[in-house]
Design a protein around this motif. Sequence first.
Motif, mmCIF file in Angstrom:
data_model
loop_
_atom_site.group_PDB
_atom_site.id
_atom_site.type_symbol
_atom_site.label_atom_id
_atom_site.label_comp_id
_atom_site.label_asym_id
_atom_site.label_seq_id
_atom_site.Cartn_x
_atom_site.Cartn_y
_atom_site.Cartn_z
ATOM 1 N N ILE A 35 34.646 -41.244 -5.942
ATOM 2 C CA ILE A 35 33.403 -41.628 -5.264
ATOM 3 C C ILE A 35 33.587 -41.741 -3.753
ATOM 4 C CG2 ILE A 35 32.434 -42.810 -7.290
ATOM 5 C CD1 ILE A 35 33.230 -45.488 -5.854
ATOM 6 N N MET A 92 24.014 -37.982 -6.458
ATOM 7 C CA MET A 92 24.568 -39.292 -6.150
ATOM 8 C C MET A 92 24.143 -39.662 -4.738
ATOM 9 S SD MET A 92 27.326 -40.487 -4.138
ATOM 10 C CE MET A 92 28.631 -41.706 -4.199
ATOM 11 N N LYS A 131 38.229 -49.700 -6.470
ATOM 12 C CA LYS A 131 38.943 -49.593 -5.189
ATOM 13 C C LYS A 131 39.371 -50.986 -4.739
ATOM 14 C CE LYS A 131 34.795 -49.972 -2.343
ATOM 15 N NZ LYS A 131 33.629 -49.258 -1.844
ATOM 16 N N MET A 169 24.298 -43.045 -1.638
ATOM 17 C CA MET A 169 24.580 -44.401 -1.158
ATOM 18 C C MET A 169 23.351 -44.851 -0.370
ATOM 19 S SD MET A 169 28.153 -45.306 -1.167
ATOM 20 C CE MET A 169 28.547 -46.041 0.405
ATOM 21 N N ARG A 229 27.151 -47.916 -9.770
ATOM 22 C CA ARG A 229 28.541 -48.074 -9.302
ATOM 23 C C ARG A 229 28.716 -49.473 -8.738
ATOM 24 N NH1 ARG A 229 26.341 -43.855 -6.340
ATOM 25 N NH2 ARG A 229 26.686 -45.181 -4.529
ATOM 26 N N ILE A 230 29.432 -50.311 -9.461
ATOM 27 C CA ILE A 230 29.478 -51.725 -9.099
ATOM 28 C C ILE A 230 30.908 -52.195 -8.877
ATOM 29 C CG2 ILE A 230 28.836 -54.044 -9.861
ATOM 30 C CD1 ILE A 230 26.457 -52.837 -11.230
ATOM 31 N N GLY A 231 31.150 -52.738 -7.692
ATOM 32 C CA GLY A 231 32.477 -53.224 -7.339
ATOM 33 C C GLY A 231 32.509 -54.741 -7.289
ATOM 34 N N ARG A 232 32.034 -55.286 -6.171
ATOM 35 C CA ARG A 232 32.143 -56.731 -5.916
ATOM 36 C C ARG A 232 31.592 -57.582 -7.051
ATOM 37 N NH1 ARG A 232 28.569 -57.587 -1.521
ATOM 38 N NH2 ARG A 232 27.775 -55.569 -2.179
ATOM 39 N N VAL A 248 33.664 -50.004 -9.845
ATOM 40 C CA VAL A 248 34.342 -49.485 -8.655
ATOM 41 C C VAL A 248 35.602 -50.316 -8.443
ATOM 42 C CG1 VAL A 248 34.157 -49.088 -6.176
ATOM 43 C CG2 VAL A 248 32.188 -48.654 -7.665
ATOM 44 N N ASN A 251 37.844 -44.479 -4.361
ATOM 45 C CA ASN A 251 37.354 -43.735 -3.197
ATOM 46 C C ASN A 251 38.462 -43.227 -2.272
ATOM 47 O OD1 ASN A 251 38.048 -46.203 -2.109
ATOM 48 N ND2 ASN A 251 36.344 -46.220 -0.647
ATOM 49 N N MET A 300 24.336 -50.245 -6.385
ATOM 50 C CA MET A 300 25.608 -50.947 -6.252
ATOM 51 C C MET A 300 25.345 -52.436 -6.524
ATOM 52 S SD MET A 300 27.153 -48.662 -3.107
ATOM 53 C CE MET A 300 27.119 -49.934 -1.894
ATOM 54 N N SER A 301 26.336 -53.275 -6.204
ATOM 55 C CA SER A 301 26.236 -54.695 -6.578
ATOM 56 C C SER A 301 24.914 -55.346 -6.176
ATOM 57 C CB SER A 301 27.370 -55.499 -5.943
ATOM 58 O OG SER A 301 28.598 -55.138 -6.525
HETATM 59 C C1 LIG Z 1 32.513 -49.520 -2.720
HETATM 60 C C2 LIG Z 1 31.543 -48.581 -3.309
HETATM 61 C C3 LIG Z 1 30.623 -48.993 -4.290
HETATM 62 C C4 LIG Z 1 30.559 -50.422 -4.814
HETATM 63 O O1 LIG Z 1 30.044 -51.293 -3.873
HETATM 64 P P1 LIG Z 1 29.841 -52.845 -4.250
HETATM 65 O O2 LIG Z 1 28.910 -53.314 -3.198
HETATM 66 O O3 LIG Z 1 31.194 -53.483 -4.180
HETATM 67 O O4 LIG Z 1 29.250 -52.900 -5.603
HETATM 68 C C5 LIG Z 1 29.779 -48.048 -4.833
HETATM 69 N N1 LIG Z 1 29.794 -46.760 -4.415
HETATM 70 C C6 LIG Z 1 30.650 -46.332 -3.478
HETATM 71 C C7 LIG Z 1 30.618 -44.896 -3.087
HETATM 72 C C8 LIG Z 1 31.536 -47.216 -2.881
HETATM 73 O O5 LIG Z 1 32.372 -46.779 -1.925
#
Ligand SMILES: *Cc1c(COP(=O)(O)O)cnc(C)c1O
Length: 242
Positions: free
Chosen positions: A82, A174, A36, A176, A231-234, A34, A57, A215-216
């Motif tokens: 996303i 999908m 963003k 959250m 879906r991994i951001g941080r 991710v 996103n 996610m993370s």
């Molecule tokens: C930001 C986001 C993520 C990633 O989240 P992290 O906690 O940073 O891994 C995954 N999915 C969606 C839809 C997001 O908006």
Amino acid sequence: MTHIHDNIRQIEALIADACGRANRSPQTVTLLAVSKQQSVADVLTALDCGIRHFGENRLEEAVEKIAAVNSQAPYRPTWHMIGTIQSRKAKLTLPLFDVIQTVDRLKLAEKLSELASASQRIVPIMLEVNISGEASKQGFNAYQWQTRPELKAVLWQELEAILALPNLEIRGLMTMAPHYEDAERTRPVFAALAELREVLRQRFNSPLPDLSMGMSNDFPIAIEEGATIVRIGRAIFANTHP
Ligand SMILES: *Cc1c(COP(=O)(O)O)cnc(C)c1O
């Protein structure tokens, strides 16, 4: 190498561990970064570490970043939308992305189908489902779907309509999950999404190969419950992550 490299290797090891516990091949899980709020340079670094799927996103941010990355990258990544899509922005969103993960209402699916038909494209989409029932979450309402026949009837009807739309390829579901300090608490949410996918597969005779969840903070649990896309951001981009 950078912290991004180390983070990715560490996450890949955790994915392999989770797959081991669930008796799955690590190849069945796609690590989606991710990106963003991340810079073009950091996206290119992740690409260099083998990441091929990225998620954005916000349309405004994605427009410039995707163009910049695509023009500088040795491999063109697969871009996933996303974030929430306003219907009036669907037309700008569609050409930027390879996969639209956040189709959260019938009207949007109809709009995307129309646009995809006009551009003679088959667009892979995923249906965003609200399993947790949190008001802050987008998606088709599937809170406690197992025990609510009237809600199920609505959901089935909408899905039937979406499956009948031309030029869309419904890849799966999908969600959250709520954010819990104790990630184990997300397990029932992931399990309920996986079970819903299973029921829909049979009901509509549609393969629905993908489950985008985790996610993370909770991706190992999502994998144990069947995630095919995490879906991994941080955890990828942060210099120190929890
Ligand atoms: C930001 C986001 C993520 C990633 O989240 P992290 O906690 O940073 O891994 C995954 N999915 C969606 C839809 C997001 O908006």
